[in-house]
Motif scaffolding. Structure first.
Motif, PDB file in Angstrom:
ATOM      1  N   LYS A 181       0.823  -1.199   0.000  1.00 16.84           N
ATOM      2  CA  LYS A 181       0.000   0.000   0.000  1.00 16.84           C
ATOM      3  C   LYS A 181       0.866   1.262   0.000  1.00 16.84           C
ATOM      4  CE  LYS A 181      -3.841  -2.231   2.437  1.00 16.84           C
ATOM      5  NZ  LYS A 181      -4.733  -2.182   3.625  1.00 16.84           N
ATOM      6  N   MET A 182       1.970   1.223   0.769  1.00 16.34           N
ATOM      7  CA  MET A 182       2.864   2.377   0.807  1.00 16.34           C
ATOM      8  C   MET A 182       3.491   2.623  -0.557  1.00 16.34           C
ATOM      9  SD  MET A 182       4.908   2.221   4.435  1.00 16.34           S
ATOM     10  CE  MET A 182       5.916   3.576   3.886  1.00 16.34           C
ATOM     11  N   LYS A 183       3.927   1.553  -1.214  1.00 19.09           N
ATOM     12  CA  LYS A 183       4.523   1.696  -2.541  1.00 19.09           C
ATOM     13  C   LYS A 183       3.517   2.280  -3.534  1.00 19.09           C
ATOM     14  CE  LYS A 183       8.817   0.243  -2.318  1.00 19.09           C
ATOM     15  NZ  LYS A 183       9.930   1.114  -2.773  1.00 19.09           N
ATOM     16  N   ALA A 184       2.264   1.840  -3.400  1.00 22.90           N
ATOM     17  CA  ALA A 184       1.233   2.348  -4.306  1.00 22.90           C
ATOM     18  C   ALA A 184       1.020   3.841  -4.089  1.00 22.90           C
ATOM     19  CB  ALA A 184      -0.069   1.581  -4.092  1.00 22.90           C
ATOM     20  N   LEU A 185       0.983   4.256  -2.821  1.00 20.13           N
ATOM     21  CA  LEU A 185       0.812   5.680  -2.525  1.00 20.13           C
ATOM     22  C   LEU A 185       1.994   6.503  -3.024  1.00 20.13           C
ATOM     23  CD1 LEU A 185      -0.674   5.566   1.097  1.00 20.13           C
ATOM     24  CD2 LEU A 185      -1.863   6.244  -0.990  1.00 20.13           C
ATOM     25  N   GLN A 186       3.204   5.973  -2.812  1.00 16.87           N
ATOM     26  CA  GLN A 186       4.390   6.695  -3.254  1.00 16.87           C
ATOM     27  C   GLN A 186       4.414   6.851  -4.771  1.00 16.87           C
ATOM     28  OE1 GLN A 186       7.423   4.264  -1.498  1.00 16.87           O
ATOM     29  NE2 GLN A 186       7.203   5.190   0.547  1.00 16.87           N
ATOM     30  N   GLU A 187       3.970   5.825  -5.459  1.00 18.77           N
ATOM     31  CA  GLU A 187       3.933   5.889  -6.922  1.00 18.77           C
ATOM     32  C   GLU A 187       2.836   6.844  -7.392  1.00 18.77           C
ATOM     33  OE1 GLU A 187       5.151   5.245 -10.720  1.00 18.77           O
ATOM     34  OE2 GLU A 187       6.107   4.520  -8.876  1.00 18.77           O
ATOM     35  N   LYS A 188       1.697   6.803  -6.707  1.00 15.67           N
ATOM     36  CA  LYS A 188       0.565   7.639  -7.099  1.00 15.67           C
ATOM     37  C   LYS A 188       0.864   9.126  -6.920  1.00 15.67           C
ATOM     38  CE  LYS A 188      -4.367   8.270  -6.139  1.00 15.67           C
ATOM     39  NZ  LYS A 188      -5.533   7.796  -5.338  1.00 15.67           N
ATOM     40  N   HIS A 189       1.585   9.452  -5.838  1.00 15.03           N
ATOM     41  CA  HIS A 189       1.840  10.864  -5.541  1.00 15.03           C
ATOM     42  C   HIS A 189       3.333  11.192  -5.645  1.00 15.03           C
ATOM     43  CE1 HIS A 189      -2.299  11.157  -4.108  1.00 15.03           C
ATOM     44  NE2 HIS A 189      -2.095  10.096  -3.318  1.00 15.03           N
ATOM     45  N   LYS A 190       4.028  10.575  -6.575  1.00 11.19           N
ATOM     46  CA  LYS A 190       5.465  10.770  -6.672  1.00 11.19           C
ATOM     47  C   LYS A 190       5.842  12.195  -7.042  1.00 11.19           C
ATOM     48  CE  LYS A 190       5.616   9.003 -11.428  1.00 11.19           C
ATOM     49  NZ  LYS A 190       6.203   7.952 -12.314  1.00 11.19           N
ATOM     50  N   ASP A 191       4.909  12.933  -7.636  1.00 13.82           N
ATOM     51  CA  ASP A 191       5.209  14.316  -8.021  1.00 13.82           C
ATOM     52  C   ASP A 191       4.723  15.327  -6.986  1.00 13.82           C
ATOM     53  OD1 ASP A 191       6.328  13.476 -10.435  1.00 13.82           O
ATOM     54  OD2 ASP A 191       4.357  13.392 -11.411  1.00 13.82           O
ATOM     55  N   ASP A 192       4.115  14.851  -5.920  1.00 16.99           N
ATOM     56  CA  ASP A 192       3.619  15.750  -4.862  1.00 16.99           C
ATOM     57  C   ASP A 192       4.046  15.170  -3.510  1.00 16.99           C
ATOM     58  OD1 ASP A 192       2.303  17.429  -3.152  1.00 16.99           O
ATOM     59  OD2 ASP A 192       0.328  17.256  -4.121  1.00 16.99           O
ATOM     60  N   LYS A 193       5.251  15.542  -3.056  1.00 15.89           N
ATOM     61  CA  LYS A 193       5.827  14.946  -1.844  1.00 15.89           C
ATOM     62  C   LYS A 193       4.998  15.263  -0.607  1.00 15.89           C
ATOM     63  CE  LYS A 193       9.355  13.091  -3.881  1.00 15.89           C
ATOM     64  NZ  LYS A 193       9.449  11.615  -4.000  1.00 15.89           N
ATOM     65  N   ALA A 194       4.430  16.493  -0.549  1.00 21.98           N
ATOM     66  CA  ALA A 194       3.634  16.848   0.621  1.00 21.98           C
ATOM     67  C   ALA A 194       2.387  15.968   0.708  1.00 21.98           C
ATOM     68  CB  ALA A 194       3.247  18.321   0.561  1.00 21.98           C
ATOM     69  N   ARG A 195       1.694  15.781  -0.419  1.00 16.77           N
ATOM     70  CA  ARG A 195       0.493  14.933  -0.446  1.00 16.77           C
ATOM     71  C   ARG A 195       0.875  13.482  -0.146  1.00 16.77           C
ATOM     72  NH1 ARG A 195      -4.498  14.660  -3.165  1.00 16.77           N
ATOM     73  NH2 ARG A 195      -5.604  12.902  -2.197  1.00 16.77           N
ATOM     74  N   GLN A 196       1.999  13.077  -0.685  1.00 14.37           N
ATOM     75  CA  GLN A 196       2.466  11.706  -0.440  1.00 14.37           C
ATOM     76  C   GLN A 196       2.664  11.464   1.049  1.00 14.37           C
ATOM     77  OE1 GLN A 196       6.726   9.856  -0.918  1.00 14.37           O
ATOM     78  NE2 GLN A 196       5.810  10.009  -2.963  1.00 14.37           N
ATOM     79  N   GLN A 197       3.284  12.443   1.743  1.00  9.02           N
ATOM     80  CA  GLN A 197       3.530  12.293   3.175  1.00  9.02           C
ATOM     81  C   GLN A 197       2.216  12.234   3.944  1.00  9.02           C
ATOM     82  OE1 GLN A 197       6.474  11.738   4.390  1.00  9.02           O
ATOM     83  NE2 GLN A 197       5.863  11.677   6.537  1.00  9.02           N
TER      84      GLN A 197
END
Length: 582
Positions: A409-425
């Motif tokens: 799930k974490m990998k999926a989130l990181q991939e989904k928001h790879k261009d928005d680090k704040a949203r990813q966090q």
């Protein structure tokens, strides 16, 4: 893939910095261990000789100690812990040997010599006297008379001298079973007019200590002037030098030249790594005490009490003590508690983790008294600590299992928001909350181990009880590095490799135990992290090699217990062995 290569290159540079920069750091902040007491050459264990005593650096010829001792009448000192003599010329305690401690582990090694008379190599002595205006007072050439020929714990000695004005000066010296002298200075006025005198005590030392003064263990001038112990003053300060860069960085306020203080009671003297000389004035008396500027290679600690007026027919007395001996933990605590000597336990530089270090020492010392071997005691200490930490380790492993379960799930989130680090966090934190996972929970046992490891390091470094304590086989001193190294085929070749590269057998076992421990850890998903964890045990092997074998025994035992613990917890959390789903 490029990011993984970048991370690995950064780690390699960091590892190289540790390997080559660590010796520089340890020399100042973390002195690794005592010098080796043995070396193994041609297949045999040989005792390393004690370092040669250098010639004294003050003006005047240095003469043979035996000749100097024979030049003046003396009172013999005989206790279970001390032997030596008091010089009746000048009333100096200037000849003292610590009977129960040897220079090396050789059975024929001479005992530690602490004090030597003026005129001999490494002159080091204590004296007590008086100053006064218009009064003839005894000096270094005064020849005193003694009422006994020997000073023992049950028999004090009174030294007497009468001046032309009718003043009778006396110094009553007693000694206990260990290293503490009691000194009472008396002045009797048999004249017709009052006189004013001021009692003093001094310690004179020719040449600085051979021990290394480091941030983790102060050696040199030391004293308690008020509330706490003063570790700031060093021999360079007394020689007129400013505090070093590191001294200033950590708040040293030592002045170049003389350093004096006005306080009530306290104590002062000179501290080596294991030995101490200390003047201890009356703890209720106001004194002016400190260290004058060095005279060449001659250093001095002294105090002066308040002036006293002695009326005709009266006697004035001033009490003090003088400690000269080993900094044994139980003994310094005893003198502090039972004799009321303020902060005397700080003669041992415990440092910031004193609240952890002293209980660890006392427990380790109790284990040693039970089993008779400090190496076994360290292993039992490790078992105790790991047993206490086991419930926390269980929670750590469960947390690691939960973290591993949510990796997809974490990998999926990181991939989904790879261009928005704040949203990813934000999304990752929300995932932690939803899954009830604490990413820091797995770090707690490691953080708890840090003060314990450091405390054991300090215990092995500063306590004399660990000095020259053997373990088994070739390990003759747990406070020194391992002398057995494959670089000379484990001692079969007749040479000793340079210390920096002489990686011993115990550090190698430490690296192997860490390797297998890391192998049992859940494999990280990041390839660079895998490479880092594969390389880390061997970096730490080199880092730990110069440290005391006792510390390495603790770490190896801890690693082995961790491996057993991990196998047990893997059985309870079989999902940890399953590869993470992509």
């Amino acid at each position: 893939m490029k990011e993984d290569q970048k991370n690995f290159i950064l780690f390699a540079l960091f590892a190289a910095l540790i390997l080559f920069g660590w010796p520089v750091i340890t020399s100042k902040f973390f002195p690794a261990a005592n010098p080796p007491v043995t070396k193994i050459e041609a297949g045999k264990t040989q005792v390393v000789a004690a370092p040669a005593t250098p010639a004294a650096g003050a003006a005047g010829a240095v003469r043979d100690r035996k000749l100097v001792l024979a030049e003046s009448p003396r009172v013999r000192i005989a206790t279970p812990a001390l032997s030596g003599s008091i010089n009746l010329k000048g009333a100096r305690i200037d000849d003292l040997v610590l009977s129960t401690y040897k220079e090396t582990i050789d059975k024929n090694s001479p005992p530690i010599r602490l004090l030597s008379p003026a005129g001999s190599a490494d002159s080091y002595f204590a004296g007590f006297g008086w100053t006064g205006n218009n009064v003839v007072v005894p000096d270094k050439n005064t020849l005193w008379t003694a009422d006994h020929a020997e000073l023992t714990p049950g028999q004090p000695v009174t030294l007497s001298w009468k001046n032309p004005q009718g003043l009778i000066f006396q110094i009553v010296i007693g000694v206990d079973q260990h290293y503490m002298f009691s000194v009472t200075q008396k002045v009797g006025n048999a004249g017709a007019t009052p006189v004013m005198v001021r009692p003093y005590g001094l310690i004179s030392r020719l040449g600085a200590t051979k021990d290394v003064d480091a941030w983790t263990n102060h050696v040199g001038p030391i004293g308690v002037f008020g509330t706490g112990a003063t570790y700031d003053i060093g021999y360079p300060n007394l020689a007129g030098k400013e505090a070093s860069f590191f001294g200033k960085l950590f708040g040293s306020n030592a002045k170049p030249g003389a350093n004096y203080f006005d306080a009530t009671g306290g104590w002062l003297g000179f501290s080596d790594k294991y030995w101490l000389t200390a003047l201890i004035p009356d703890q209720n008396a106001s004194v002016h005490s400190g260290f004058p500027a060095a005279n060449g290679e001659a250093y001095q600690a002294d105090y002066a009490a308040q002036p006293v007026t002695v009326a005709p027919g009266k006697v004035a007395a001033q009490s003090a003590r003088f400690f000269a001996g080993a900094k044994e933990v139980r003994l310094t605590d005893h003198y502090q508690d039972d004799l009321g000597i303020r902060n005397f336990d700080k003669a041992i530089d415990w440092g910031w983790f004193r609240i952890v270090e002293k209980p660890i020492f006392y427990y380790l010392d109790w284990l040693f008294r039970m089993v008779g071997n400090f190496g076994v005691a360290i292993i039992l200490l490790t078992l105790t600590i790991r047993g206490l930490l086991f419930p926390i380790a269980q929670r750590q492993f469960a947390s690691m299992a939960n973290m591993r379960a949510i990796q997809p799930k974490m990998k999926a989130l990181q991939e989904k928001h790879k261009d928005d680090k704040a949203r990813q966090q934000e999304e990752v934190m929300a995932l932690y909350k939803a899954e009830k996972v604490n990413p820091l929970a797995g770090c707690l046992p490691t953080f708890l181990q840090i003060p314990i490891m450091y405390s054991l390091y300090k215990v092995l470094l500063v306590t004399i009880e660990m000095r020259h304590q053997p373990f088994a086989l070739w390990i003759k001193d747990l406070s020194a590095p391992d002398p057995l190294t494959p670089l000379n085929l484990f001692g079969l070749l007749p040479f000793t490799p340079p210390h920096m590269i002489a990686i011993g057998v115990i550090p190698i076992l430490l690296g192997i135990s860490m390797f297998f421990q890391f192998k049992l850890n859940p494999a990280p998903m990041d390839e660079a992290q895998k490479q880092v964890f594969a390389f880390m045990p061997w970096v730490l092997m080199f880092v730990m090699a110069p440290f005391a074998v006792g510390l390495q025994v603790y770490w190896i035992t801890s690693n082995c217990l961790t491996i057993l613990q991990q196998r047990l917890l893997y059985a309870r959390h079989p999902g940890m062995k399953v590869a993470v789903a992509k």
